[in-house]
Structure formats: structure tokens, C-alpha cells
Design a protein around this motif. Sequence first.
Motif, PDB file in Angstrom:
ATOM      1  N   ARG A  95       0.827  -1.217   0.000  1.00 17.32           N
ATOM      2  CA  ARG A  95       0.000   0.000   0.000  1.00 17.32           C
ATOM      3  C   ARG A  95       0.854   1.257   0.000  1.00 17.32           C
ATOM      4  O   ARG A  95       0.593   2.206  -0.746  1.00 17.32           O
ATOM      5  N   ASP A 148       0.854   3.992  -2.934  1.00 18.86           N
ATOM      6  CA  ASP A 148       0.466   5.373  -2.619  1.00 18.86           C
ATOM      7  C   ASP A 148       1.536   6.352  -3.064  1.00 18.86           C
ATOM      8  O   ASP A 148       1.224   7.435  -3.587  1.00 18.86           O
ATOM      9  N   SER A 154       1.432   6.639  -6.824  1.00 19.29           N
ATOM     10  CA  SER A 154       0.205   7.364  -7.210  1.00 19.29           C
ATOM     11  C   SER A 154       0.386   8.857  -7.007  1.00 19.29           C
ATOM     12  O   SER A 154      -0.043   9.667  -7.839  1.00 19.29           O
ATOM     13  N   GLU A 155       1.026   9.230  -5.901  1.00 20.13           N
ATOM     14  CA  GLU A 155       1.260  10.646  -5.619  1.00 20.13           C
ATOM     15  C   GLU A 155       2.188  11.263  -6.659  1.00 20.13           C
ATOM     16  O   GLU A 155       1.980  12.393  -7.101  1.00 20.13           O
TER      17      GLU A 155
END
Length: 344
Positions: free
Chosen positions: A331, A335, A338-339
Motif C-alpha cells: 500500500r 500510494d 500514485s502521488e
Amino acid sequence: MTRLPEADLRHVLARTEGFWPGVRNRRFFLTGGTGFVGRWLAESAVYANDRMDLGLTLTILTRDPGAFRSRAPHLADHPAVSLHRGDVRDFVFPSGEFQHVLHAAFDSSRRPPDREVWDTIVHGTERLLEFAHGCRTKSVLLVSSGAVTGPQPPGITHVPEDFPGAPPPTPEFVYGEAKRAAELVSLIAGRELGLSIKIARGFTFVGPLLPLDAHFAIGNFIADALAKRPIRVRGDGTPGRSYLYAADLAIWLLTILFRGRPGVPYNVGSEHEVTIAELARFVARAIDPRLPVEIAGMPLGGPPVRYVPSTRRAREELGLEPSVDLLESIRRTADWYSEIHSSR
């Protein structure tokens, strides 16, 4: 490339803060600063320096300072950091003393020609040891690999550091053989030159900066999931692996550097084995449980194929344990990527 997560760097510092006062005002030299391992070491050291006002300096060897600056401007422009242009195989030695040398020069995500692999790992290590001796280094951290012991026998679920295996003497295993030779030349240098050699054998990892488009299964699976496409397992999904989160990797490496026994290899990784098929399902569960997992091959039977370490030495001697489980590791990695993509 963006910075590493603040929460992860805080976590590394919280687990290593007892070491840093003892190296106040020291000079560090790092190879492999643009790679996965090197960047985590560099950012962890700079973060500790800033939070604890340590007065450290970090010199990073790089073949292309401009490319390094474009990837990590916050490091390249940091007042404690200087970039030293050169190739690890023949770099000109910077002047002065360096109390700590961290050698993580070979980027295992690349697949260069076999001769380049051998020269970079073996001759690069010899060159670095020559430098370390000349600059009166107190300790050298050699980032080695679990590949030094060759393929893991079916009857061994967790390979220990003292397993007497070796890679087959064929070009397909040049990386493991080169890392094995690098350990040997380092130990010889330790004996003949009086260097304190700390050896960390890395296995498999996950975290920010891990390439998603190389030959790492977990990176490929995360890339599939972030693209909202089926997670594809190219083989039959039966090989066993284990994954240590990158922040834990940094903690373990720094602990080995500062507290490890010289000349004694420490396995660095997780003992929690999953098959590649299970790993793909973990990635789907962590990112989007609706995504299907597609396995290309059918199991053929035969003995299990594993790459999983025993970390007993690190646990019992240094008190090291993974602190981030696999699901959370995936995760956090997803994340972070994705950022990055959303900020472009």
C-alpha cells in the motif's frame, strides 16, 4: 523523482537515532546513490543530519551529476551533500578522510552485459577498498546479495549466512558470482589493510523507488494494479519469495554499518515466504480487490524454488525485525507512486 515519504524517514530515524550522536561531524562516502538502496541510505542519513544537527557530510559518487540532480534535486542541492563525478571502477579519489564508506554501487534493476556486471561489482569493489584504505575509513558497508550462495536447495526453507553453496560457474549466474567475489576481496582487504568490513546480503524488497518496469515481480504487479489492468503472473506462480519494506531495509543496513560484526555477513530480508501467485493476490488485495489475477503457466510439479533468507543472525545479534507487513508495504509503495503520477 520526489522525496521519500516523511513518515518512513521518521520511522528510520526513530529506529536508528541512538547511532547518530556517535558519528557527529563525520564524513560519509556513498556509491550507488541513484539506485534503490543508495537513495534510501542517502535520504535517511540526510534526514538524520537535519533533525539532529549532526554536522555530517555525504559525498555521493555518480557517473552523471546532472542526471542525479534531475532525479533528486533536494539531495543534490543539500548543503551537506556533494556529488563526485566518476565510475566506481576508476574514479579519482576525493581528498581528505572519510570515516564511513557505504558501497551500494550496482543497480540490480539493470541487466548490462556480463562483463560489465563483473567489472562493476568486482573491480569496482577493489577500487573502492583502495580508496577506503587511503582515506583512513573506520568502516565499510558492503551491500552484497543473497545470490552469493547460489540456488536455494529444496530442503532449505530459509537459507542461512553460513550455507556453503555457490552460484554455478556460468554467465547466467554472473551477478551472484561477482557479489561472492566482492565479498572475498573485501574480507582480504579487511585482513591485509585493517579495514572494518560490514557485509549485508540483500534479498528482495518493496517500497518507494523500486522500479515498476524492471524484472521485479512485485514491481510489475503494482504497475498492473495502478493501471487498473489484470495482474499478470508470467510463470506458474509457484516460486517462493519474501519482501522487506524499504524503510526497514534502511534501518537494517544502518544498524549493520554501526553495530554489525566486521567480516560477518548478515542476511537482510523477511522470513515471511509467499509464492508469486500469492504475492499477486496480496497486491490486488492491497490496491484494488476487484482486479483479477492471471497466471500464465500451469504448475509442473517438482521441488519448490525459493529465495528466502534466515535472518537469525540479524535478529539475535542486532535485534532486527521487520516492522511493516507485506500488505502495508504494498500500500505504501502504491500510494507513493500514485502521488508522483498525480503531481506530474
